[in-house]
Each structure stands twice: as C-alpha cells, then as structure tokens.
Design a protein around this motif. Sequence first.
Motif, PDB file in Angstrom:
ATOM      1  N   ARG A 111       0.846  -1.194   0.000  1.00  9.08           N
ATOM      2  CA  ARG A 111       0.000   0.000   0.000  1.00  9.08           C
ATOM      3  C   ARG A 111       0.887   1.251   0.000  1.00  9.08           C
ATOM      4  O   ARG A 111       1.712   1.424   0.896  1.00  9.08           O
ATOM      5  CB  ARG A 111      -0.916   0.000   1.220  1.00  9.08           C
ATOM      6  CG  ARG A 111      -1.819  -1.225   1.336  1.00  9.08           C
ATOM      7  CD  ARG A 111      -2.563  -1.200   2.670  1.00  9.08           C
ATOM      8  NE  ARG A 111      -1.616  -1.164   3.778  1.00  9.08           N
ATOM      9  CZ  ARG A 111      -1.929  -0.739   5.020  1.00  9.08           C
ATOM     10  NH1 ARG A 111      -3.160  -0.318   5.287  1.00  9.08           N
ATOM     11  NH2 ARG A 111      -1.010  -0.736   5.970  1.00  9.08           N
ATOM     12  N   ALA A 117       0.972   2.361 -11.355  1.00  5.74           N
ATOM     13  CA  ALA A 117      -0.147   1.714 -12.047  1.00  5.74           C
ATOM     14  C   ALA A 117       0.299   0.484 -12.826  1.00  5.74           C
ATOM     15  O   ALA A 117      -0.506  -0.415 -13.087  1.00  5.74           O
ATOM     16  CB  ALA A 117      -0.842   2.707 -12.977  1.00  5.74           C
ATOM     17  N   THR A 152      -3.105   4.120  -1.787  1.00  9.03           N
ATOM     18  CA  THR A 152      -4.169   4.210  -0.789  1.00  9.03           C
ATOM     19  C   THR A 152      -4.323   5.596  -0.189  1.00  9.03           C
ATOM     20  O   THR A 152      -5.353   5.889   0.425  1.00  9.03           O
ATOM     21  CB  THR A 152      -3.907   3.220   0.352  1.00  9.03           C
ATOM     22  OG1 THR A 152      -2.596   3.448   0.876  1.00  9.03           O
ATOM     23  CG2 THR A 152      -4.018   1.781  -0.144  1.00  9.03           C
ATOM     24  N   ILE A 160      -0.500  -0.653  -4.822  1.00 16.89           N
ATOM     25  CA  ILE A 160      -1.819  -0.033  -4.761  1.00 16.89           C
ATOM     26  C   ILE A 160      -1.706   1.292  -4.018  1.00 16.89           C
ATOM     27  O   ILE A 160      -1.094   1.364  -2.943  1.00 16.89           O
ATOM     28  CB  ILE A 160      -2.854  -0.960  -4.083  1.00 16.89           C
ATOM     29  CG1 ILE A 160      -4.216  -0.271  -4.012  1.00 16.89           C
ATOM     30  CG2 ILE A 160      -2.388  -1.428  -2.710  1.00 16.89           C
ATOM     31  CD1 ILE A 160      -5.333  -1.166  -3.554  1.00 16.89           C
ATOM     32  N   GLU A 173     -10.062   5.868 -12.410  1.00 15.99           N
ATOM     33  CA  GLU A 173     -10.899   4.982 -11.600  1.00 15.99           C
ATOM     34  C   GLU A 173     -10.175   4.509 -10.345  1.00 15.99           C
ATOM     35  O   GLU A 173     -10.818   4.160  -9.345  1.00 15.99           O
ATOM     36  CB  GLU A 173     -11.337   3.778 -12.425  1.00 15.99           C
ATOM     37  CG  GLU A 173     -12.279   4.121 -13.578  1.00 15.99           C
ATOM     38  CD  GLU A 173     -12.688   2.885 -14.359  1.00 15.99           C
ATOM     39  OE1 GLU A 173     -12.161   1.779 -14.035  1.00 15.99           O
ATOM     40  OE2 GLU A 173     -13.527   3.006 -15.259  1.00 15.99           O
ATOM     41  N   ARG A 174      -8.853   4.493 -10.374  1.00 18.10           N
ATOM     42  CA  ARG A 174      -8.088   4.042  -9.207  1.00 18.10           C
ATOM     43  C   ARG A 174      -8.148   5.037  -8.054  1.00 18.10           C
ATOM     44  O   ARG A 174      -7.727   4.725  -6.931  1.00 18.10           O
ATOM     45  CB  ARG A 174      -6.625   3.796  -9.596  1.00 18.10           C
ATOM     46  CG  ARG A 174      -6.439   2.636 -10.565  1.00 18.10           C
ATOM     47  CD  ARG A 174      -4.966   2.441 -10.937  1.00 18.10           C
ATOM     48  NE  ARG A 174      -4.427   3.583 -11.640  1.00 18.10           N
ATOM     49  CZ  ARG A 174      -3.377   4.297 -11.257  1.00 18.10           C
ATOM     50  NH1 ARG A 174      -2.718   3.974 -10.161  1.00 18.10           N
ATOM     51  NH2 ARG A 174      -2.960   5.324 -11.976  1.00 18.10           N
ATOM     52  N   LEU A 234      -5.068   9.303 -11.585  1.00 17.27           N
ATOM     53  CA  LEU A 234      -5.430   7.978 -11.103  1.00 17.27           C
ATOM     54  C   LEU A 234      -6.662   7.423 -11.807  1.00 17.27           C
ATOM     55  O   LEU A 234      -6.809   6.215 -11.968  1.00 17.27           O
ATOM     56  CB  LEU A 234      -5.678   8.019  -9.592  1.00 17.27           C
ATOM     57  CG  LEU A 234      -4.460   8.069  -8.669  1.00 17.27           C
ATOM     58  CD1 LEU A 234      -4.890   8.335  -7.240  1.00 17.27           C
ATOM     59  CD2 LEU A 234      -3.668   6.776  -8.745  1.00 17.27           C
TER      60      LEU A 234
END
Length: 369
Positions: A6, A24, A32, A30, A51-52, A49
């Motif tokens: 994270r 990405a 956060t 990921i 949709e992320r 980002l």
Amino acid sequence: MGEQVRYGLIGTGMMGVEHLNNLAITPGAIVTAMADSVPASLGRAAAALGERAVGVATFDGAAALAASGLCDAVIVASPNHTHRDILGPLFDAGLHILCEKPLATKIADARWIVDRAEASDRVFWTAMEYRYMPPAAEFIAEVHGGRIGRLQMLSIREHRFPFLPKVGDWNRFARNTGGTMVEKCCHFFDLMRLIVQSEPVRVYCSGAMDVNHLDERYGGEVPDIIDNSFTTVDFASGARAMLDLSMFADGAENQEEITAVGDKARLDVLIPEGALVFSPRVGFRGEKQVERRVVAVDRAALDAGSHHGSTFYEHQKFIAAVRGEGAVEVTARDGLMAVAMGTAAEISAREHRVVAMEELGLGKELLLA
C-alpha cells in the motif's frame, strides 16, 4: 504479483503524478493515500489515477497521512526544502520511504536524514532515476565489467530545456532548491560516484544564470539559479569526471551523453537515442573498430514518465526491497553525498575557486563510512 504494498504519495505535482503512473504498472502496488497542501494538485493527481482514485484518502500534510495507518510505503515528491520536516513523521510511523532527489537542500539536513534512515529497520531509498535508464544501466555494467579497461576519465553532458514552472514558483530560488547544482545535478554527481566507484576529493565549477529567467520577477525578486555550468571533480582513485550542463539547449538531439574513457577503450551512451558506442584503442592511424548498438526500453515504461523509462525500473527495485526480496541500491548516504557534491559546486561557482570536500566536513573517514 507478489505481496501487495500500500503506497502513500506526498507531493502530487508533476513528479508525483509520474510516480502514480508508474505504480499503475507495478505489480502488487496499490495507492491508498495522497497528501498535498495545494488542493488543485491533489485534483490533478486524482485525475491521473482515474478509476483508481476511488477510495484513495487525501490529506493536507504528511503527519496526517503517516498517522492514518493506510500505507506500508510512502513516496516523498514534495519540494526539496520540505523533505526534512516531512520525513520526521514518516520515520516515526515506521514506514518504508522512497524520497525524491535531492535528499535535502542543506548538508546538515541530509546528515539528519542519514542518521534516521540508518537507525531504522525499514527501507529508505533515495530516488535517483538516472541510474535506471536502461541504456545508462547497460553502460554502467559494461564499465564495471572492465570493457574499457581501467576507467580514468568520465564526462557527462546534459543539454536540455529550462526549469519548468512549479506551484508557487519554488524552483526559481536556490533557498528552496539548494541551487541548480544540487537540484538538477545531484543525479549526475550520484552517477559519477556510482560509475567511478570512488569518493570525490575536490570540486571546481564555473557556472552562472546567463540566459534563462532573467526577465522573471517573483514578489519583486529575481531568480538566482544557474542555467549553465562546467564542473570537474577529482576522485580519490585518481580518476576525474566532468559535467557539462546547459539548460537552454532545447533542440539537442540527445539530452544526455555520457562518455567513459579507460586505458583500453572509450564507451559512450546517448539518451534518448539509446545508443551504446564502443571505441577500442587502435593506435596511430589504426583502422577504427567502432561498435554501435541500441538498448531497447519497454514501451509502457517509456510512456509512464519523462525519464526514459527509469522511474518504472526504479519502482521494481524499490518494491522488491520493501518485500525483502532485494537490497536497497540507493541509500540515504548516497543521497547525502550527491547533495554535498552539489553544494561544493554551488560554492565553487559563487566564489570562483576549487572546493575541497573536507571543507564540508566530509573527510575521507566519513566518505568511506
């Protein structure tokens, strides 16, 4: 994919967004959390980002992000002069850290960071992307592999565009950047140490602000950042290195050109062309035996940033270290030495003299620690 990691990001400007783009395409990474004191910058990062961005927490400062418990690792991509204050709560929270160059703007701050990093059992990595440009990495491997014989001379040329605009115009003043020789050239001083595999003894820099920013005013102040310079560095091994910087050479075919000359051959790398050019010695009037090849770079890595794919490859090394699957390759001490060499160059340019590294409290014992 390996263990998921994270990530938090502090500083969501241009370089911060480049890190997001590379995360990405980094397996197991990921995002956060993000922190920035400028809401518009956070908005641009969220747009990058896409949709992320759903579920990514945002904060206005490093302390809140560090205390959130949302991150395993944090990337620091905030303005240079903020690094020490930002790193404090990250160290306290026991987070893995990737800190953008330069490590700090002052040697004293860089020393403090080294002390905290070396007292921690977490990964601390100074981001020196230029090491990881695939053509440069291959160049370094060939030099270290002995292809040119004993390295005696190293020259680095960066002919490029001027400094880009930044939020609040912070990069127009040496008090915020450490000066061009720290801000921009720490990459090249790091490369010098890495390639030569020795420590600097003395530095001489001739440089000035001659073309760029002369008509700019910020709150009535005139920028004070060098836009061109020649710097020579003597190393303890007897090798010497030279940096040729021009920040008003936008039309150059290659932005970076690095040449290593040993007692048996010369080797060049040209970026972004990606060419490696090997030229063995042939004697007076001997027939040239030049070999030329191009080092390929993954298209996705190229598209994810502005550093010839290097940010992607750096992230693969960093996440491996976080997972305990690889070593830290660019330490806080490496970051300190790059800042110290840049500081010596800044002093040399202002005072028109050679600067011994010992003057900066970096004698042989500390250099080799």
